[in-house]
Design an enzyme around this catalytic site. Structure first.
Site, short mmCIF file in Angstrom:
data_model
loop_
_atom_site.label_atom_id
_atom_site.label_comp_id
_atom_site.label_asym_id
_atom_site.label_seq_id
_atom_site.Cartn_x
_atom_site.Cartn_y
_atom_site.Cartn_z
N ILE B 92 -22.72 42.67 -24.18
CA ILE B 92 -22.65 43.24 -22.83
C ILE B 92 -22.51 42.18 -21.74
O ILE B 92 -22.30 42.49 -20.59
CB ILE B 92 -23.87 44.14 -22.51
CG1 ILE B 92 -25.17 43.38 -22.75
CG2 ILE B 92 -23.82 45.41 -23.31
CD1 ILE B 92 -26.41 44.16 -22.34
N MET B 97 -23.56 29.70 -21.10
CA MET B 97 -24.28 29.18 -22.25
C MET B 97 -24.78 30.27 -23.18
O MET B 97 -25.00 30.05 -24.35
CB MET B 97 -25.48 28.37 -21.78
CG MET B 97 -26.47 29.19 -20.97
SD MET B 97 -28.00 28.27 -20.76
CE MET B 97 -29.05 29.54 -20.09
N ASP B 210 -30.39 31.98 -8.31
CA ASP B 210 -29.04 32.51 -8.56
C ASP B 210 -29.02 34.00 -8.23
O ASP B 210 -28.51 34.81 -9.00
CB ASP B 210 -28.66 32.26 -10.02
CG ASP B 210 -27.15 32.41 -10.24
OD1 ASP B 210 -26.39 32.39 -9.25
OD2 ASP B 210 -26.74 32.59 -11.40
#
Lengths: 194, 878
Positions: B92, B97, B210
């Site tokens: 999904i 990374m 983030d």
């Protein structure tokens, strides 16, 4: 991708049947593709994208595979095995050329430079040395050598390596472990301070 | 070693490694059974320290791999893989990374989860560290209804870490809002809930770093969940901090540029205020459907400038702009203002009205460039949103004029702070000129000898030679004669440079009389040219130095030391002219030549390195190279001149300033300065001047990280000492004169700063030096102060005069002219004189491109200022 589409599929089929000439031809195709892509990426690098091996090989492999319709099974493993060997040669050739040119003064940087630099820095090795060490290693431990080559240059999983070399996963792990020790001593020798 | 032996050794090595460390020795003795060669071979292969290190050796390259290619080349992925009680069902998400799979629990419990694991072939130490970091953070975070929770963690058969999280079946918050056509109030309420999750993380000392719509998923029942703590960090974590090197745009992918704060862009330390900023951008988008800035993927190099400097537009004013809609890059047809408003259940008009005022202020307060001027916490941010929802007065206010003015100054601080590098030029000036003086003395002596021998030329040459000898006679390295205008009569106890008219006469003489002795002619032209440079008249120097170089290039082989000297003179000239790119190229040439002809360790080679370091530092470029060069210079000087030699001190000060200008290693920088101060103190010849120099450097550092008061005190004292040791009317006194007002400015005492700038300018005017470089500099800084005070008309006038003088002294092609022009354009823009501003900016950019300016007056800055003016003009016209 033009003429190469059918090409790769056919070559892979022949490689699978143990056709060495086909292996060589496939190798050439991958090699060309990698180098062509590297050239094409120069433009992108200029506008600030850093190029790395991931991008390069990812793209090359992706293109060849999509074009050839190769999806499954042993063909795929063969393909990655070829990819690994090719990658080794592309990188080592380039590292060698760099070494030569460094003595000759200025030259234009190409994307492969950053790939080579990154590997050499991250691994603290010289690729040309590694190539020589691998050739020596192959003499005494051919399977062990192939295992590390497939993993290091091709990024194959333990399982895939086992499939390619026709041994169990446990054996692959032992081969890899020993290969690391052997190459480590050969390349770092006694002066490894860390 | 044959293959059989190889297999035997392999077996033994691996078996030995299976033993516990304590029993290995016994095992080996038994297994080798007295075969010492075998034992030696085995032992050589055993890792002697950390076995993990050897395991990392030749770790798989992040190159090809089945897993890696799966997303794109439709190769079998890890779907179907069983990890603990979970079976992977569908990929999904895939990031740099990791891969995230939806997975199903296959034991007695029926449950859908998300499993994140490291990509095949991406296993590097760094990535594993980041992965572990994420697991630890999530674990320490505990449970919050709006944060996807951690359920389990483990290791795959291949030894790769994975972890299991709550599966959020939802959409990114922006899509959710649009698809459900949430109105402004509903969006604000949803946003407030997101804030509570971030607040919770902050209370647990976790910064997300983030935050962006795709990391805020809203489930079908409308609950938002914060996900992906992949680059989050613990506020209190020691050494765990993963900061980016400053200024690297290429690192931008570690965060997401559109949502990254100025401090992230600059690679500085990150605090909870960073999350406040990113939340501000998210709110900006949710409300207006636009992004505050247009960050073109074509020019990542400019992102830093834009994010750090451009003023975001008010959300209420952007609806009609189709270049900054959130989907502008993705779709060919950006949504219209009508479409955006409709998704919020409003008309463009009414949406504009509901955003105007409080909401504009709230969003912009979160987006302020300076951390300390943003909301102090997410809590405050959320509470202002609540107050708005409850029709209470909000905390956020529009920027006051005073604030905007201040911000201008701060925006220019990079430029202003570069003034500290003038100090370097002072140091180099002293040392460099000393070297040149020695050489000129030799030249003069030689000229004398030759002149005596040569009949017809004797008289002329002798005159010149005497002149030059006088000129440089008493120059000792640390008490140089130069830079003081006066006569050659030598009545003062300090030797002086000859007056310009004397130089002019001698140049004419040299040109006329020595035509047949080109080498001597070139040497003298070079000396006179350098004297002009010393007088601050590079324009007069240029033809002389150019001619000297041309003669030497014609008469001498390329690598002749005299020709190289000429190149060095050209570099010095270019440096003084502010043509740093030229200066850099020339010095690099000099350095190469000296390396080749004199060797790495020759004094002249080292001097060239010092030069190169200075110029690079001045350009604010290649900080690392500067550090490395200065390290070499310092090491060489310590070895050859002694640890206590003043030249070591100068280089230490240079390095300190370079470090301070990068805003890092401040403590190291301070230590270097203190060491330099001790050296200067112990040396009879440098005592006072040296102390002045090190004090000025200390002042620059203190002004940034220490106490502003101390910075002011140091700068004031340094000025007095500098004046005493150089003499009151020495041109370099002005360098020191610059520091006190700057320190005052930093300390916020702008009135005092202004007085000093004014006094300095008046002093120069009184001395009849109102056409010189330093006078122009004082005017330029005064002009910036005026701007800060909102007295822009006056600022423009001052800047105009400064530019005129700079162009006269430095020539048109100087970074400083570029810098002044752009600053003046900003003032013109503020005055609404857009066309003048645009024309001026364009002229500046033209030169900046030619000069390849970076750092001070850099192209990106110039361009973004032009863009801002163009935008302002467009807005004004609408």
């Amino acid at each position: 991708m033009n003429e190469s589409a059918g090409d790769v599929t056919e070559l892979l089929a022949r490689v699978e049947q143990g056709d060495d000439a086909a292996r060589e031809a496939l190798f050439e195709r991958v090699y060309d593709e990698l180098r062509r892509l590297a050239g094409g990426m120069l433009a992108r690098e200029r506008v600030g994208h850093t190029l790395d091996g991931t991008a390069l090989v990812h793209e090359a492999a992706g293109r060849l595979l999509r074009a050839s319709g190769v999806h499954m099974g042993s063909q795929r493993t063969h393909f990655f095995a070829t990819m690994a060997q090719t990658m080794r040669r592309v990188l080592v050739d380039h590292a060698r050329r760099r070494r030569r040119l460094r003595r000759g003064g200025d030259r234009q940087r190409v994307p492969l430079d950053s790939v080579v630099e990154r590997i050499e820095q991250e691994q603290r090795i010289d690729l040309v040395d590694l190539d020589e060490a691998l050739s020596e290693f192959r003499e005494v431990g051919p399977r062990e050598c192939q295992a590390i080559e497939l993993q290091f240059f091709g990024g194959l999983s333990i399982q895939d390596i086992g499939e390619q070399l026709d041994v169990s996963a446990a054996t692959v792990k032992r081969d890899l472990r020993f290969a690391r020790l052997w190459l480590h001593r050969r390349l770092r020798g006694a002066d490894d301070e860390e | 070693m044959d293959r059989q032996r190889f297999q035997h050794v392999k077996q033994l090595v691996l078996d030995t490694l299976d033993q516990t460390p304590a029993s290995r020795d016994r095992f080996l003795s038994a297994a080798c059974d007295g075969d010492d060669d075998l034992r030696a071979e085995v032992e050589a292969l055993l890792p002697d320290g950390d076995a993990e290190l050897t395991d990392q050796f030749l770790a798989p390259l992040p190159l090809t791999s089945a897993g890696h290619l799966s997303a794109e080349a439709e190769l079998p992925s890890r779907v179907g893989l069983r990890l603990g009680a979970y079976e992977l069902e569908e990929l999904i998400g895939a990031g740099g990374m990791g891969e995230v799979y939806r997975a199903r629990r296959v034991d007695d419990f029926e449950q859908i989860v998300a499993v994140k694991l490291v990509r095949h072939g991406m296993v590097t130490g760094d990535i594993l560290r980041r992965f572990k970091n994420e697991v630890q953070l999530l674990a320490s975070l505990g449970e919050h209804p709006n944060i996807a929770r951690l359920m389990d963690a483990g290791t795959t058969d291949d030894g790769l870490p994975y972890f299991v999280m709550e599966y959020v079946d939802g959409q990114p918050i922006d899509r959710h809002c649009d698809e459900h056509r949430l109105n402004v109030r509903q969006r604000l309420e949803l946003f407030r809930t997101v804030c509570s999750a971030v607040q919770f993380a902050h209370r647990h000392a976790v910064i997300h770093r983030d935050i962006k719509p795709s990391n805020i998923l809203v489930s079908s029942d409308g609950t938002p969940k914060l996900i992906d703590f992949g680059i989050a960090k613990l506020t209190a974590a020691e050494g765990g901090e993963h900061t980016l090197p400053p200024g690297t745009v290429s690192q931008a992918r570690v965060f997401t540029p559109h949502y990254a704060s100025p401090e992230q862009m600059r690679g500085e330390g990150v605090t909870t205020a960073t999350d406040v900023y990113s939340l501000g951008i998210v709110l900006y988008e949710l409300l207006s459907g636009h992004r505050p800035y247009q960050l073109s993927s074509q020019r990542p190099i400019e992102w830093v400038t834009i994010v750090c400097e451009a003023n975001p537009r008010k959300p209420s004013t952007v609806l009609g702009d189709r270049t900054t809609t959130t989907s502008a890059e993705a779709s060919a047809e950006p949504p219209t203002a009508e479409a955006i408003a409709a998704a919020r259940g409003e008309s463009p008009r009414s949406l504009e009205r509901s955003l105007r005022g409080d909401l504009d202020n709230i969003v912009l307060m979160a987006l302020r460039k300076e951390v300390e001027r943003r909301y102090a916490s997410v809590e405050q941010f959320a509470s202002d949103v609540s107050r708005h929802l409850n029709h209470l007065p909000v905390r956020a206010r529009g920027d006051s004029f005073g604030y905007r003015a201040q911000r201008f100054l701060r925006r220019n601080r990079v430029a202003v702070s570069l003034g500290s590098l003038v100090l370097i030029s002072l140091v180099v000036g002293i040392v460099g000129t000393a070297t040149q003086a020695t050489r000129a003395r030799q030249a003069a002596h030689l000229a004398e000898q030759q002149a005596l021998r040569a009949n017809r030329e004797a008289e002329a040459s002798l005159t010149v030679a005497n002149l030059l000898a006088q000129m440089f006679e008493a120059n000792s390295p640390h008490q140089l004669a130069g830079f003081r205008v006066g006569s050659v009569d030598g009545s003062s106890k300090q030797p002086r440079l000859p007056a310009p008219e004397v130089l002019k006469r001698s140049a004419a003489q040299v040109r006329a009389d020595l035509a047949r002795r080109p080498r001597l002619q070139a040497r003298l032209l070079d000396s006179i040219g350098n004297a002009y440079v010393g007088l601050g008249q590079p324009k007069q120097a240029e033809p002389l130095l150019t001619e000297a170089l041309a003669i030497r290039s014609r008469e001498l082989p390329e690598d002749d030391p005299e020709r190289i000297d000429s190149l060095q003179s050209m570099a010095w000239l270019r440096f003084i002219q502010g043509r740093f790119a030229d200066a850099e190229h020339t010095v690099r040439e000099v350095l190469e030549a000296r390396r080749a002809t004199l060797g790495q360790q020759h004094a002249e080679t080292i001097m060239s390195k010092f030069w190169l370091a200075t110029i690079l530092a001045f350009r604010e470029a290649h900080h690392d190279e500067v550090d490395a060069l200065l390290d070499q210079v310092i090491a060489w000087r310590r070895e050859h001149l002694g640890k206590q030699h003043p030249d070591v001190g100068y280089a230490l000060v240079c390095r300190a300033i370079n470090q301070a200008n990068q805003d890092r290693n401040m403590q190291v920088a301070l230590n270097s300065v203190l060491e330099a101060a001790r050296i200067f103190e112990a040396d009879q010849s440098t005592q006072e001047l040296g102390k002045a120099i090190s004090d000025v450097a200390r002042s620059a550092i203190e002004a940034r990280v220490g106490s502003a008061d101390r910075a002011v005190a140091l700068a004031e004292e340094a000025f007095e000492m500098g004046r005493r040791s150089l003499g009151e009317d020495h041109a370099f006194v002005e360098v020191f004169a610059l520091y006190t007002p700057r320190a005052l400015e930093w300390a916020g005492r702008t009135d005092a700063a202004e007085n000093l700038f004014q006094a300095a300018a008046e002093r120069l005017r009184a001395e009849g030096r109102s056409r010189g470089y330093f006078y122009a500099r004082h005017l330029a800084f005064l002009s910036l102060l005026r701007r800060g005070q909102g007295r822009e008309e006056e600022g423009v006038r001052l800047m105009e005069e400064a530019i005129e003088i700079f162009r006269e002294v430095l020539g048109d092609e100087s970074y400083r002219v570029v810098w002044c022009q752009t600053n003046m354009a900003i003032m013109l823009r503020n005055l609404g004189r857009y066309d003048e501003a645009i024309a001026l900016s364009q002229r500046a950019i033209e030169v900046a491109e030619k000069l390849e300016t970076d750092g001070f007056g850099n192209i990106g800055w110039c361009r973004s200022q032009l863009e801002l003016t163009q935008t302002a003009k467009r807005e004004a016209e609408e």
